[in-house]
Scaffold this motif. Structure first.
Motif, mmCIF file in Angstrom:
data_model
loop_
_atom_site.group_PDB
_atom_site.id
_atom_site.type_symbol
_atom_site.label_atom_id
_atom_site.label_comp_id
_atom_site.label_asym_id
_atom_site.label_seq_id
_atom_site.Cartn_x
_atom_site.Cartn_y
_atom_site.Cartn_z
ATOM 1 N N HIS A 135 -0.140 21.136 32.953
ATOM 2 C CA HIS A 135 0.125 22.002 33.999
ATOM 3 C C HIS A 135 0.962 21.707 34.845
ATOM 4 N N GLU A 136 1.504 20.415 34.777
ATOM 5 C CA GLU A 136 2.655 19.794 35.560
ATOM 6 C C GLU A 136 3.627 19.097 34.629
ATOM 7 N N GLY A 137 4.930 19.374 35.199
ATOM 8 C CA GLY A 137 5.993 18.721 34.294
ATOM 9 C C GLY A 137 7.161 18.065 35.273
ATOM 10 N N TYR A 138 7.656 17.122 34.665
ATOM 11 C CA TYR A 138 8.819 16.249 35.619
ATOM 12 C C TYR A 138 10.109 16.432 34.896
ATOM 13 N N ILE A 139 11.230 16.654 35.607
ATOM 14 C CA ILE A 139 12.533 16.365 34.936
ATOM 15 C C ILE A 139 12.792 15.101 35.681
ATOM 16 N N TYR A 140 13.134 13.892 35.073
ATOM 17 C CA TYR A 140 13.638 12.899 35.312
ATOM 18 C C TYR A 140 15.175 12.965 35.199
ATOM 19 N N LYS A 185 8.561 19.630 38.595
ATOM 20 C CA LYS A 185 9.107 19.186 39.627
ATOM 21 C C LYS A 185 10.563 18.229 39.093
ATOM 22 N N VAL A 186 11.263 18.048 40.048
ATOM 23 C CA VAL A 186 12.713 17.207 39.612
ATOM 24 C C VAL A 186 12.344 15.605 40.428
ATOM 25 N N HIS A 187 12.813 14.807 39.308
ATOM 26 C CA HIS A 187 12.800 13.389 39.903
ATOM 27 C C HIS A 187 14.241 12.852 39.694
ATOM 28 N N LYS A 188 14.908 12.695 41.002
ATOM 29 C CA LYS A 188 16.128 12.076 40.658
ATOM 30 C C LYS A 188 16.087 10.380 40.588
ATOM 31 N N GLY A 189 16.410 9.913 39.564
ATOM 32 C CA GLY A 189 16.522 8.639 39.030
ATOM 33 C C GLY A 189 17.777 7.933 39.769
ATOM 34 N N ALA A 190 17.659 6.554 40.176
ATOM 35 C CA ALA A 190 18.637 5.855 40.613
ATOM 36 C C ALA A 190 19.665 5.503 39.543
ATOM 37 N N GLY A 191 19.709 5.761 38.259
ATOM 38 C CA GLY A 191 20.861 5.514 37.278
ATOM 39 C C GLY A 191 20.707 3.994 36.885
ATOM 40 N N ALA A 192 19.574 3.851 36.298
ATOM 41 C CA ALA A 192 19.440 2.567 35.611
ATOM 42 C C ALA A 192 19.273 2.679 33.952
ATOM 43 N N PHE A 193 20.154 2.082 33.169
ATOM 44 C CA PHE A 193 19.807 2.039 31.817
ATOM 45 C C PHE A 193 18.573 2.027 31.334
ATOM 46 N N VAL A 194 17.665 1.117 31.805
ATOM 47 C CA VAL A 194 16.543 0.831 31.510
ATOM 48 C C VAL A 194 15.399 1.981 31.563
ATOM 49 N N CYS A 195 15.936 2.795 32.738
ATOM 50 C CA CYS A 195 14.889 3.692 32.655
ATOM 51 C C CYS A 195 14.860 5.082 31.898
#
Lengths: 210, 641
Positions: free
Chosen positions: B250-255, B294-304
């Motif tokens: 019931h919950e989703g994330y966009i990383y 929900k949207v999660h903004k990542g800090a831009g790391a390849f390993v993520c």
């Protein structure tokens, strides 16, 4: 908790549900080397030295024993040509940073590792994370942490926290396999309180790396 | 704001939208993805609006700013409907002419249409251009017909139909079965069957589950996920919602990495609109199913982009992979069952539900179904995003769609699968692209990066480049990756600098084994691939560097010299004037000489020497011939000998 039986190095071993392979092996008196493992801390899986071979339904795979769950009927080998070769390489890679660390030298002897295989790059810290995790998980203080990532990763005390918390604790000092930690601490105290920093008594091991 | 309460209401609403749209009304679509934004699409859009107003056509002509069309080499792109007239590399000043000539006068402007370099033929319609003609854009095609900021545009092309169908007429289990039957494999790298991953989560007794979009695309030169999310965000939301329904989340994330600002913006808009229309939130389409994103903004790391690291980052901690042996679909985000798929995988889902698994499996190979979007970059004529059925030979992608290598140079290798992929040489070009075929060839599908390399590329240096990238991007937690890569980079750098020694290849192989067998996550385990695949196909280049101190591609600076051939030099002084290091001794009518001590090997002299002379050459592995004696330097003035 239910009991499980598995085979380690040809020996039948009893373990309980939820145990890792490392715990099961150690419980049966079988030695697997580690650098980043500590029984009081959450498994970290960073040094990869405790790598073993697991046979499951005819498949063999390499896993690190400090996090792999023990399971009924597993067949585990803790020494083989390949395991030794990988451990030897890991030790050699670490010796480039801490060529005089006793623990590493002992391991080097056992696995025939060459302390000069790689060009020396003295940083002393081998990133086992014992100090960082101990301070966070056992003491709950977070006075020391990793900064940066990849090859630039370092340990550092957080001066604001360390100045208050570390004087009377220093429990992490004895955990450090390379004595790099004392150096980091002395450096931090030297920065936060330059006068007293010079005369900090360092318990246990010999060196004053300040 | 319409809140759509049932599939029937959706049908009525869609009919309403379509009835208001006249298919014969001229519509100018303008490509406004990030790449075209950079080449001025924004200014073109402003000028279009202004000119239509000025010429009194604002009401008669629609403008639609769409996502990326894929042919980024030639952007910004305008397609004028209904005739599908396609113009490339549009500048704001072309706009008045387009409106008077094409919109009003119904005439095609010759200079703006595609000029096929192979046949010199002018091609007016988008679908007839070789770049598009050989593609099959099942997933990516909608990008060129919807404005990502308009949910009505998405509905007009049948959007949210799959969701309505699933909620209305399919059980959650049937949705799962359809995905399993489709054999959809993860487009992010691993190629793991999506249905099996979903099933694992679905069957876990834990009631709280999550679905996650991995939009942390970080491969150098790859941007298909970015373009999809920017250009067609509702398709990803719809796919994600279907996934949530299938597994009971019931919950989703966009990383999504924050370096993708347009994707972040468009996905936020899309979520807001989908909530208003009732495709997200409580009681979706009156079905009783609740789902929020929900949207999660990542800090831009390849390993993520690595699944466990991504989830750790989502939890708000440092993005390091977790050391556990329990799959994320059982214990993932906050230790709950979590289905993580990348953008392209989710984008495939609505299509499969709409058209069925049987339709989907008609496309592709035995083990790789459907299509795959590739990001075609490097030494290639048509840079851009291409979508082809799995099984298409590499050769077709590079030569038929990509237009081959520019500048008359020879193809050398194609690097697929991102930094942890591998290089595939010319004699393997017939290889059909598919998960297993690429893996067998020592490379991988990865997320679909494809970097084409020509004969001037040094394969040792390519390996060094990718290992360097990974050294920077490693999280540094485990020894085989952090320390192993550090040493691999040192050795590879030494080799490219002529400091390689016997035993280096073997040591690199040993370090590779340690990383592959003992590293903590997929980044470390696959990190040796750039080295291993180049060694497999180009071993002689490693040996030339180490044993002869020679770079066969004439690319490694430390191993080459520039030399002016005295028999070809015409004393034009071009190289002398452009040399930034003042390393060229020149005088009128005298053969020019490069002072090797001063030369920085920047290659300027080589580039500026007129091709008809071709006097500057690169040499490697051999001594530079001694300079011409002073008395022989004068060039005799006779024009024809």
């Amino acid at each position: 908790m239910s009991e499980i039986r598995l085979e380690i190095d040809g020996k039948s071993v009893t373990a309980s549900e939820g145990m890792t392979l490392l715990e099961a092996a150690r419980g049966a008196g079988i030695k697997i080397p580690t650098l980043c493992y500590h029984e009081k801390l959450e498994p970290f899986g960073g040094c990869r030295l405790c790598i073993v071979e697991v046979e499951e339904r005819g498949w063999t795979k390499m896993v690190v024993s400090c996090v792999f769950p023990a399971a009924e009927g597993l067949v585990v080998r803790t020494r083989s040509e390949k395991i030794d070769r990988i451990r030897k390489m890991i030790i050699e890679l670490l010796l480039a940073h801490a060529p005089d660390a006793f623990e590493l030298l002992d391991l080097a002897k056992e696995y025939g590792a060459d302390r000069n295989r790689f060009e020396k790059e003295a940083s002393f810290c081998i990133h086992c994370g014992l100090c960082v995790r101990y301070c966070a998980e056992v003491k709950g203080k977070h006075a020391i942490g990793f900064v940066d990532r990849g090859v630039r990763k370092e340990i550092a005390f957080v001066p604001e926290i360390a100045a208050n918390e570390c004087w009377n604790c220093k429990e992490c000092f004895e955990l450090c396999p390379t004595e790099a930690l004392q150096a980091a601490y002395v450096l931090t105290t030297a920065m936060t309180s330059p006068l007293s920093g010079a005369s900090i008594p360092v318990p246990g091991k010999s060196g004053d790396h300040g | 704001m319409p809140l759509i309460n049932s599939p029937a209401e959706l049908d009525t609403f869609r009919e309403d939208i379509l009835s208001q749209r006249d298919p014969n009304k001229p519509c100018i679509t303008l490509c406004s993805g990030s790449a075209c934004h950079a080449t001025g699409s924004h200014d073109v859009a402003a000028r279009l609006a202004e000119e239509l107003e000025k010429q009194g056509l604002a009401k008669e002509v629609d403008i639609r700013r769409t996502g990326c069309h894929g042919f980024c080499e030639r952007g910004p792109i305008i397609v004028i409907h209904p005739d599908e007239i396609c113009y490339f590399q549009i500048q704001p000043d072309d706009v008045p002419e387009i409106i008077t000539e094409t919109i009003k006068g119904k005439k095609v402007i010759e200079r703006l249409v595609y000029d096929d370099p192979a046949t010199n033929e002018k091609i007016v319609q988008e679908s007839k251009i070789p770049f598009y003609k050989h593609q099959q854009r099942l997933v990516f095609g909608s990008n060129s017909s919807v404005d990502p900021k308009s949910i009505d545009d998405y509905l007009a092309i049948g959007g949210y139909n799959a969701l309505a169908k699933a909620l209305d007429r399919m059980t959650d289990e049937e949705v799962l079965e359809e995905i399993k039957k489709s054999n959809l494999r993860g487009r992010g790298g691993g190629g793991f069957p999506a249905g099996r991953k979903w099933e694992g989560s679905r069957n876990d007794p834990e009631p709280v589950k999550y679905v996650i979009v991995n939009a942390d695309e970080g491969d150098p030169g790859a941007y298909m996920d970015r373009s999809l999310l920017e250009g067609n965000p509702h398709a990803i939301l719809e796919g994600l919602t279907l996934g949530a329904y299938a597994i009971g989340a019931h919950e989703g994330y966009i990383y999504v990495r924050q370096e993708y600002p347009l994707a972040v913006e468009n996905v936020h808009t899309a979520i807001r609109l989908a909530e208003e229309y009732g495709f997200l939130g409580k009681n979706i389409l009156g079905s009783g199913f609740d789902f929020e994103v929900k949207v999660h903004k990542g800090a831009g790391a390849f390993v993520c982009g690595e699944s466990t690291a991504l989830m750790t980052a989502l939890e708000g901690r440092v993005g390091e992979p977790r050391p556990k042996y329990i799959r994320s679909n059982i214990k993932g985000l906050w230790e709950k069952p979590s289905v993580l798929n990348n953008v392209e995988t989710w984008a495939n889902v609505p299509m499969i539900i709409n058209k069925g698994a049987d339709w989907f499996t008609e496309h592709g190979t035995e083990t790789s179904k459907g299509t795959k979007i590739f990001s075609l970059v490097g030494k290639i004529t048509n840079t851009g995003l291409v979508e082809v059925p799995m099984g298409t030979p590499l050769k077709d992608i590079i030569f038929k769609i990509g237009g081959g290598i520019p500048g008359g140079r020879k193809f050398k290798a194609v690097q697929t699968g991102g930094p942890s992929g591998g290089c595939i040489p010319e004699d393997q070009l017939d290889l059909p692209v598919g998960f297993d075929e690429l893996t067998k060839a020592g490379s991988m599908m990865g997320s679909g990066g494809m970097i084409v390399m020509d004969e001037d590329t040094c394969m040792v240096d390519v390996a060094r480049y990718f290992i360097e990238f990974l050294t920077d991007e490693s999280c540094g937690k485990c020894v085989p990756c952090r320390e192993g890569l550090r040493q691999m980079l040192k050795i590879l750098t030494n080799i490219t600098q002529g400091k390689g020694k016997e035993g280096d290849i073997e040591l690199l192989e040993a370090l590779s084994e340690t990383a592959m067998e003992a590293a903590l996550c997929a980044l470390g385990k696959s990190a040796p691939n750039p080295f291993l695949s180049t060694l497999r196909y180009f071993r002689e280049e490693y040996e030339a560097h180490i044993n002869e101190k020679r770079c066969p591609a004439l690319s490694c600076k430390e191993l080459i010299n520039y030399y002016i051939d005295p028999t070809k030099c015409k004393a034009c002084r071009m190289c002398f004037r452009k040399c930034p290091a003042n390393a060229i001794d020149s005088a009128k009518n005298k053969v020019h000489i490069i002072d090797q001590e001063k030369c920085t090997k920047c290659g300027t002299c080589f580039e500026v020497c007129p091709p008809k002379f071709g006097a500057v050459t690169k040499i490697s592995g051999q001594p530079v011939p001694p300079p011409v004696p002073e008395e022989e330097r004068t060039i005799r003035k006779s024009k024809d000998k």
